[in-house]
Design an enzyme around this catalytic site. Structure first.
Site, PDB file in Angstrom:
ATOM      1  N   ASP A 465       0.836  -1.195   0.000  1.00 33.57           N
ATOM      2  CA  ASP A 465       0.000   0.000   0.000  1.00 33.57           C
ATOM      3  C   ASP A 465       0.883   1.262   0.000  1.00 33.57           C
ATOM      4  O   ASP A 465       2.051   1.222   0.362  1.00 33.57           O
ATOM      5  CB  ASP A 465      -0.909  -0.013   1.227  1.00 33.57           C
ATOM      6  CG  ASP A 465      -2.195   0.774   1.023  1.00 33.57           C
ATOM      7  OD1 ASP A 465      -2.341   1.417  -0.032  1.00 33.57           O
ATOM      8  OD2 ASP A 465      -3.070   0.727   1.927  1.00 33.57           O
ATOM      9  N   GLU A 468       3.569   6.717  -2.440  1.00 30.66           N
ATOM     10  CA  GLU A 468       3.548   7.956  -3.218  1.00 30.66           C
ATOM     11  C   GLU A 468       4.250   9.124  -2.527  1.00 30.66           C
ATOM     12  O   GLU A 468       4.282  10.231  -3.070  1.00 30.66           O
ATOM     13  CB  GLU A 468       2.091   8.373  -3.492  1.00 30.66           C
ATOM     14  CG  GLU A 468       1.241   7.301  -4.159  1.00 30.66           C
ATOM     15  CD  GLU A 468       0.468   6.436  -3.175  1.00 30.66           C
ATOM     16  OE1 GLU A 468      -0.325   5.588  -3.623  1.00 30.66           O
ATOM     17  OE2 GLU A 468       0.672   6.613  -1.940  1.00 30.66           O
ATOM     18  N   ASP A 529      -8.309   3.760  -3.751  1.00 29.21           N
ATOM     19  CA  ASP A 529      -9.412   4.006  -2.812  1.00 29.21           C
ATOM     20  C   ASP A 529     -10.545   4.754  -3.505  1.00 29.21           C
ATOM     21  O   ASP A 529     -10.584   5.992  -3.525  1.00 29.21           O
ATOM     22  CB  ASP A 529      -8.897   4.814  -1.626  1.00 29.21           C
ATOM     23  CG  ASP A 529      -7.803   4.080  -0.862  1.00 29.21           C
ATOM     24  OD1 ASP A 529      -7.693   2.843  -1.017  1.00 29.21           O
ATOM     25  OD2 ASP A 529      -7.048   4.735  -0.125  1.00 29.21           O
TER      26      ASP A 529
END
Length: 817
Positions: A465, A468, A529
């Site tokens: 996950d 970034e 998401d």
């Protein structure tokens, strides 16, 4: 974690717009140096200043005004197989090396012939050709027949620029704009060259390319905008969008292709601004924030371009077969008992599942410390083994950030495993998290050891996950921060994937959110998401289609959306879409098990899971092919039907593999329109009715129906579905044969040698089926050809029965019905 929101606002502002910028671009080729299939171009570049200029009465534009100076620049052309040209540009004499981890290895040079004329150099390969014009400089690419595909836009004889040069201007006096060799009044893009801000020292290399009317562009990573990128501005900067309904992107790939027959890959991790005719419509412009321009041009149709790009940056590994079953998850399962209870309920209710995912709440202190809380998860190895006996693998979440409160933080900080500020201290975000420095080999080994501790307890999937937030202002052990930001997802996913394969060779994978060019080598990735409404569902599909056209064969999404709780109808529609996606995972911030949405959801989960599991041999066969040729499993219609102008903008339906057209329903309406591409006929799976291609049909779609069509000319293998992939070895393979113009065929490739089935129906209505290769399973045929009267299989007469308009053959049948 969400500093990206601020960062995007800053990055999205154009940087090279003010007056006084220095624009340097090649104008003349003064000579070449040839080394086999590599050509070095010695260029004389004009040095211009960007200034305002009066174009007409009361109308001010800009000009690139010649300063009186010339500067040397160097470009190179490298001709590479099978249909690739590497183009580089640098300031001064010579080209510095530019090794990048996105490129696995550069192929050997391709044969090339060169012809020089007074005006240009022409280069010929087996399948395409290039032309370099000497004065003014310009590069063009054409196919083997001379059809123009690509032309740099560095001048214009037909607009105000040339008009002003010829003296059609207001006012009098000496003006360099009147000299066609010296100034570019009203020129709207930065041509092939370099732009520098003399005040700040900031610079970028630029490229502008002519665009034809109706030309379309695809790629650039997982973009949630409309599929055709003509008219859009795309920023090559990995950012957490906190959703899927905006212009930011978790997955940036500086690669795209044009409907004219070429593709481009920019070989840099730096910031790029792609202006794809969003402002100026005659040419697109790319601004690359690097110290030189390095790009690969691929000549060919879309599939050839994707294959060539995969050859350059790496083909995807093939995920294990069980990964194509259903994944069940929520945010979060809080303890071992809950995980085992949900697994038992899935089996008791006969709801197929192959993977269960445990998200962030498993950690001891919620500090993301790579360790299970023993109070809530007392025996992870035993839990893994128990679920494995049920045919269910386990997936576990983690992120590449270390909280200051975590046990691992001090050790990582002391050993230099974290990104740092300029003063050498760990670069902690405002959330009190530090970023693991994957440019440091020792940090990679330490991180992999942390994951190894999870994997050795039976975990088969690491959810990678985030990724970034590696800021370009941080300091890294082995990488410039300006490179590291976009490179970070590649280094992160590579590290996780490698340790997965070390512990469970061929039987593990990652589940990644952020990505950059080259990440396709380490599958798989999901869409991030999304909101839990129809917009979130539709925009997720657009992102998946775009990513597939950016060289990623495998993709998934959060069924039901991530944020909040979807309405039951949204959940059902998303579940149908998920079951006919390359991979399918249920996940969100609340329960995503079907019983949380009522018995109708349970019933339809069972129905569509049965459909998916019946197609598992087909899905795995297509997955193997996609891993080899670089094309996606989730296929935009334009990929397989480029000659049909009606499909160039379609992003609400797709092909799953090459045989099935899927049209998800994005509303509560009980019907939807579906465009069926020209070039074949289509059979509606739910009724068996045939429709000709090249038309839009309106089909009924009550809540239990998602429109699905078999493509004419195909044969699709199916099996009797089970509760998980590993426990349902097929005893019999049923081929859904859907002829077009009397022909159908398919090569089935799973764990065994290929099996090829071909079908041919002649004018006498005699059908011949030929099966070649090792046939590992029993054979059953469902032939959707109502005019068939006789059947031969491998030359021998065969008996069959009619079920409506479908002829059914089963090996061992004793009579014809």
């Amino acid at each position: 974690m969400y500093i990206d929101l601020q960062e995007y606002q800053e990055f999205s502002k154009p940087a090279f717009t003010r007056e006084g910028l220095i624009v340097q671009f090649p104008r003349r080729v003064t000579g070449i140096t040839r080394d086999g299939s590599r050509i070095l171009l010695h260029l004389q570049a004009m040095v211009c200043r960007k200034e305002p200029v009066v174009i007409s009465a009361l109308m001010q534009g800009r000009t690139f005004r010649f300063t009186g100076q010339w500067a040397p620049m160097t470009a190179s052309l490298e001709f590479l197989p099978p249909r690739t040209l590497r183009l580089r540009l640098a300031d001064g004499e010579g080209l510095p090396p530019n090794p990048q981890p996105m490129v696995l290895s550069q192929p050997e040079p391709a044969p090339m012939a060169m012809v020089e004329t007074e005006d240009c150099y022409r280069f010929f390969t087996e399948s395409w050709q290039a032309t370099v014009w000497k004065d003014p400089y310009r590069l063009e690419l054409a196919d083997a027949n001379g059809k123009l595909l690509y032309r740099q836009y560095n001048d214009d004889r037909h607009n105000v620029t040339n008009d002003r040069r010829r003296g059609h201007q207001e006012g009098e006096g000496d003006d360099p704009a009147q000299d066609p060799a010296l100034s570019f009044p009203g020129f709207e893009t930065y041509p092939f060259g370099c732009v520098t801000d003399p005040d700040t020292g900031a610079h970028c290399f630029t490229e502008s390319v002519c665009v034809e009317p109706g030309e379309t562009f695809y790629g650039f990573g997982e973009r949630f905008s409309p599929l055709n990128k003509n008219g859009q501005e795309l920023l090559n900067w990995v950012i957490n969008p906190v959703g899927v309904s905006n212009n930011k992107a978790y997955k940036c790939v500086p690669f795209f292709f044009s409907s004219r027959g070429y593709g481009v890959y920019y070989n840099t991790p730096r910031k790029i601004r792609f202006s794809m005719c969003n402002y100026y419509y005659k040419a697109y412009e790319c601004q690359v924030g690097s110290d030189g321009l390095d790009l690969f041009l691929f000549v060919g149709d879309q599939k050839q371009v994707l294959s060539a790009y995969a050859d350059l940056t790496g083909h995807s590994a093939l995920p294990p077969k069980w990964a194509f079953g259903v994944w069940m998850s929520r945010n979060c399962y809080m303890n071992q008992e809950e995980v085992e209870t949900v697994a038992a309920q899935l089996r008791e209710r006969q709801l197929p599942c192959d993977v269960m995912h445990i998200d962030w709440a498993y950690c001891k202190t919620y500090d993301y410390d790579f360790a299970f809380d023993k109070r809530r998860f007392p025996d992870v190895a035993a839990m893994s083994e128990k679920l494995l006996q049920m045919g269910i693998r386990l997936s576990v979440w983690q992120i590449p950030y270390i909280k200051k409160t975590a046990d691992t933080y001090r050790y990582a900080a002391e050993h230099g495993y974290l990104a740092r500020e300029a003063d050498g201290s760990p670069a902690d975000t405002q959330d009190g998290e530090a970023v693991i420095d994957f440019s440091n080999p020792q940090a990679v080994a330490w991180y992999q050891d942390l994951l190894r501790g999870l994997l050795e307890q039976g975990i088969r999937v690491i959810k990678t996950d985030f990724g970034e937030n590696a800021q370009d202002c941080y300091r890294y052990a082995g990488c410039d921060g300006r490179d590291m930001h976009n490179l970070y997802p590649l280094l992160y996913n590579r590290a996780a994937y490698e340790v997965c394969q070390q512990v469970h060779p061929g039987d593990s994978l990652v589940w990644g959110r952020s990505a950059y060019a080259g990440c396709q080598r380490y599958p798989v990735y999901w869409g991030g998401d999304s909101d839990s409404d129809y917009n979130g569902m539709y925009h997720s599909l657009r992102g998946g289609l775009s990513l597939g056209l950016s060289g990623f064969p495998f993709w998934s999404h959060d069924v039901g959306g991530y944020f909040c709780t979807p309405e039951p109808n949204v959940y059902i529609r998303w579940m149908q879409f998920g079951m006919l996606s390359p991979l399918v995972r249920f996940h969100g911030t609340s329960a995503r098990e079907p019983w949380a949405f009522g018995e109708k959801a349970v019933e339809l989960y069972r129905q569509y899971a049965a459909l998916r599991y019946s197609l598992i041999e087909y899905l795995y066969s297509e997955a193997r092919r996609c891993a080899e040729d670089g094309t996606p499993m989730l296929r935009a219609l334009v990929l397989d039907f480029p000659e049909d102008p009606m499909v160039k903008n379609i992003d609400d339906s797709y092909l799953l593999g090459r045989n099935l057209l899927v049209a998800p329903v994005f509303s509560d309406e009980p019907e939807r329109a579906v465009y069926l591409p020209a070039g074949t006929d289509w059979m509606y799976l739910h009724t068996g009715r045939w429709h000709r291609g090249g038309q839009c049909v309106r089909v009924k779609a009550p809540i239990d129906v998602m429109p699905i069509f078999y493509r004419g000319g195909t044969a699709t293998p199916r099996i009797t579905p089970g509760q998980c992939v590993s426990q349902t070895p097929p005893q019999e393979l049923t081929w859904e044969v859907c002829p077009f113009e009397g022909r159908a065929g398919y090569t089935y490739r799973a764990e065994h040698d290929p099996v090829r089935l071909d079908f041919a129906l002649d004018d006498s209505r005699e059908a011949r089926v030929t099966v070649t290769g090792h046939e590992p399973y029993g054979l059953c045929l469902r032939i959707h050809a109502p005019n068939m009267q006789k059947l031969l299989i491998n030359g021998s007469p065969a008996l069959f029965a009619w079920e409506g308009d479908t002829a059914v053959y089963r090996k061992g049948a004793s009579k014809e019905c």
